[in-house]
Scaffold this active site. Structure first.
Site, PDB file in Angstrom:
ATOM      1  N   LYS A   9       0.835  -1.197   0.000  1.00 46.38           N
ATOM      2  CA  LYS A   9       0.000   0.000   0.000  1.00 46.38           C
ATOM      3  C   LYS A   9       0.880   1.262   0.000  1.00 46.38           C
ATOM      4  CE  LYS A   9      -3.593  -2.490   2.605  1.00 46.38           C
ATOM      5  NZ  LYS A   9      -4.464  -2.479   3.812  1.00 46.38           N
ATOM      6  N   TYR A  49     -11.927  -2.963  -2.855  1.00 45.14           N
ATOM      7  CA  TYR A  49     -12.437  -3.204  -1.499  1.00 45.14           C
ATOM      8  C   TYR A  49     -13.965  -3.288  -1.477  1.00 45.14           C
ATOM      9  CZ  TYR A  49      -7.963  -2.721   0.974  1.00 45.14           C
ATOM     10  OH  TYR A  49      -6.701  -2.917   1.471  1.00 45.14           O
ATOM     11  N   PHE A  57     -15.106   2.831   7.820  1.00 42.69           N
ATOM     12  CA  PHE A  57     -13.765   3.225   7.377  1.00 42.69           C
ATOM     13  C   PHE A  57     -13.579   3.102   5.864  1.00 42.69           C
ATOM     14  CE2 PHE A  57     -13.720  -1.199   8.833  1.00 42.69           C
ATOM     15  CZ  PHE A  57     -13.251  -1.850   7.704  1.00 42.69           C
ATOM     16  N   ARG A  85      -0.972 -14.714   3.892  1.00 41.45           N
ATOM     17  CA  ARG A  85      -1.674 -13.994   4.959  1.00 41.45           C
ATOM     18  C   ARG A  85      -0.951 -14.155   6.294  1.00 41.45           C
ATOM     19  NH1 ARG A  85      -6.380 -10.812   4.239  1.00 41.45           N
ATOM     20  NH2 ARG A  85      -7.361 -11.810   6.038  1.00 41.45           N
ATOM     21  N   THR A  91      -4.841  -8.224  10.684  1.00 41.05           N
ATOM     22  CA  THR A  91      -5.247  -6.938  10.117  1.00 41.05           C
ATOM     23  C   THR A  91      -4.769  -5.748  10.952  1.00 41.05           C
ATOM     24  OG1 THR A  91      -7.230  -8.005   9.249  1.00 41.05           O
ATOM     25  CG2 THR A  91      -7.228  -5.597   9.308  1.00 41.05           C
ATOM     26  N   ARG A 102       3.286  -7.045   9.229  1.00 39.61           N
ATOM     27  CA  ARG A 102       2.611  -5.987  10.003  1.00 39.61           C
ATOM     28  C   ARG A 102       3.124  -5.940  11.438  1.00 39.61           C
ATOM     29  NH1 ARG A 102      -3.332  -7.477   7.629  1.00 39.61           N
ATOM     30  NH2 ARG A 102      -3.315  -6.139   5.767  1.00 39.61           N
ATOM     31  N   ASN A 112      -1.514  -0.255   7.417  1.00 40.14           N
ATOM     32  CA  ASN A 112      -0.913  -1.570   7.700  1.00 40.14           C
ATOM     33  C   ASN A 112      -0.098  -2.133   6.531  1.00 40.14           C
ATOM     34  OD1 ASN A 112      -3.048  -2.294   6.111  1.00 40.14           O
ATOM     35  ND2 ASN A 112      -4.103  -3.535   7.644  1.00 40.14           N
ATOM     36  N   HIS A 115      -1.494  -5.571   1.520  1.00 39.66           N
ATOM     37  CA  HIS A 115      -2.750  -6.295   1.317  1.00 39.66           C
ATOM     38  C   HIS A 115      -2.460  -7.685   0.771  1.00 39.66           C
ATOM     39  CE1 HIS A 115      -6.635  -7.511  -0.318  1.00 39.66           C
ATOM     40  NE2 HIS A 115      -5.957  -7.860  -1.398  1.00 39.66           N
ATOM     41  N   GLU A 126      -9.183 -10.606  -7.603  1.00 41.00           N
ATOM     42  CA  GLU A 126      -8.249  -9.490  -7.473  1.00 41.00           C
ATOM     43  C   GLU A 126      -7.153  -9.544  -8.536  1.00 41.00           C
ATOM     44  OE1 GLU A 126      -9.060  -8.895  -2.686  1.00 41.00           O
ATOM     45  OE2 GLU A 126      -7.128  -9.694  -3.324  1.00 41.00           O
TER      46      GLU A 126
HETATM   47  P1  ATP Z   1      -6.309  -6.340   3.437  1.00 44.92           P
HETATM   48  O1  ATP Z   1      -7.615  -6.671   2.721  1.00 44.92           O
HETATM   49  O2  ATP Z   1      -5.874  -4.921   3.205  1.00 44.92           O
HETATM   50  O3  ATP Z   1      -5.249  -7.349   3.167  1.00 44.92           O
HETATM   51  P2  ATP Z   1      -7.290  -7.592   5.779  1.00 44.92           P
HETATM   52  O4  ATP Z   1      -7.796  -8.631   4.844  1.00 44.92           O
HETATM   53  O5  ATP Z   1      -6.370  -8.024   6.870  1.00 44.92           O
HETATM   54  O6  ATP Z   1      -6.561  -6.435   5.000  1.00 44.92           O
HETATM   55  P3  ATP Z   1      -9.922  -6.424   5.771  1.00 44.92           P
HETATM   56  O7  ATP Z   1     -10.966  -6.774   6.747  1.00 44.92           O
HETATM   57  O8  ATP Z   1     -10.019  -6.962   4.391  1.00 44.92           O
HETATM   58  O9  ATP Z   1      -8.506  -6.811   6.440  1.00 44.92           O
HETATM   59  O10 ATP Z   1      -9.823  -4.845   5.735  1.00 44.92           O
HETATM   60  C1  ATP Z   1      -9.195  -4.185   4.662  1.00 44.92           C
HETATM   61  C2  ATP Z   1      -8.408  -3.023   5.197  1.00 44.92           C
HETATM   62  O11 ATP Z   1      -9.296  -2.081   5.786  1.00 44.92           O
HETATM   63  C3  ATP Z   1      -7.423  -3.373   6.297  1.00 44.92           C
HETATM   64  O12 ATP Z   1      -6.175  -3.797   5.814  1.00 44.92           O
HETATM   65  C4  ATP Z   1      -7.292  -2.062   7.028  1.00 44.92           C
HETATM   66  O13 ATP Z   1      -6.317  -1.211   6.431  1.00 44.92           O
HETATM   67  C5  ATP Z   1      -8.651  -1.441   6.853  1.00 44.92           C
HETATM   68  N1  ATP Z   1      -9.445  -1.660   8.057  1.00 44.92           N
HETATM   69  C6  ATP Z   1     -10.011  -2.809   8.477  1.00 44.92           C
HETATM   70  N2  ATP Z   1     -10.651  -2.654   9.633  1.00 44.92           N
HETATM   71  C7  ATP Z   1     -10.484  -1.350   9.977  1.00 44.92           C
HETATM   72  C8  ATP Z   1     -10.909  -0.536  11.058  1.00 44.92           C
HETATM   73  N3  ATP Z   1     -11.629  -1.056  12.047  1.00 44.92           N
HETATM   74  N4  ATP Z   1     -10.543   0.762  11.070  1.00 44.92           N
HETATM   75  C9  ATP Z   1      -9.823   1.288  10.072  1.00 44.92           C
HETATM   76  N5  ATP Z   1      -9.387   0.586   9.013  1.00 44.92           N
HETATM   77  C10 ATP Z   1      -9.713  -0.714   8.959  1.00 44.92           C
HETATM   78 MG    MG Z   2      -8.958  -8.186   3.158  1.00 39.47          MG
END
Ligand code: ATP
Ligand code: MG
Length: 137
Positions: A9, A49, A57, A85, A91, A102, A112, A115, A126
């Site tokens: 990112k 997303y 968010f 992962r 996350t 992370r 973070n 992705h 994706e």
């Molecule tokens: P990613 O999809 O980015 O790999 P992830 O699969 O671990 O991350 P997701 O639930 O898909 O988590 O959320 C996507 C992204 O949204 C997270 O990486 C994070 O940057 C953001 N995010 C998730 N939860 C929150 C939250 N509670 N507050 C702020 N940002 C959040």
């Molecule tokens: Mg995700």
């Protein structure tokens, strides 16, 4: 062979963590099959997303993903979706273990740095959202 979509990112790129992150996937034994540097539009970030639409968010997240260069990659190897992962970590960097990307390199859930696709279906979707079939080695 299994493939997953991984993106560094804008915060990871800005902080100079590209080689560090690629290194971890390479050393594990995964194979890089596609890579490019792109600044996604906000519309594109919303597509990426899409499943998070409606979350509080969501807007900030999509603004952030489109705020600068992103390293988009496809990695290949046995179990790469799930294990990728694992390399990435939880996350929220508050919960991600030391030794994960992370866990070692981030402190904020909204910043973070990386992705990774969360399953075979999303990996497929994706990869085809970010890359043309011809881009893949
Ligand atoms: P990613 O999809 O980015 O790999 P992830 O699969 O671990 O991350 P997701 O639930 O898909 O988590 O959320 C996507 C992204 O949204 C997270 O990486 C994070 O940057 C953001 N995010 C998730 N939860 C929150 C939250 N509670 N507050 C702020 N940002 C959040
Ligand atoms: Mg995700």
């Amino acid at each position: 062979l299994e493939r997953t979509f991984i993106a560094i990112k804008p915060d990871g790129v800005q902080r100079g963590l590209i080689s560090e992150i690629i290194n971890r996937f390479e050393r594990k034994g995964y194979k890089l099959v596609a890579i490019k540097l792109v600044i996604p539009t906000k519309e594109f970030a919303e597509k990426h997303y899409d499943d998070l639409r409606g979350r509080p968010f969501f807007n900030g997240l999509c603004d952030f993903l489109s705020s600068g260069p992103v390293v988009a990659m496809v990695w290949e190897g046995q179990g790469v979706i799930k294990y990728g992962r694992k390399l990435i970590g939880a996350t929220s960097p508050h919960n991600s273990e030391p030794g994960t990307i992370r866990g070692d390199l981030a402190i904020s859930v909204g910043r973070n740095i990386i992705h990774g696709s969360d399953g075979p279906e999303t990996a497929k979707a994706e990869i085809s959202l970010w890359f043309k079939p011809d881009d893949l080695i």
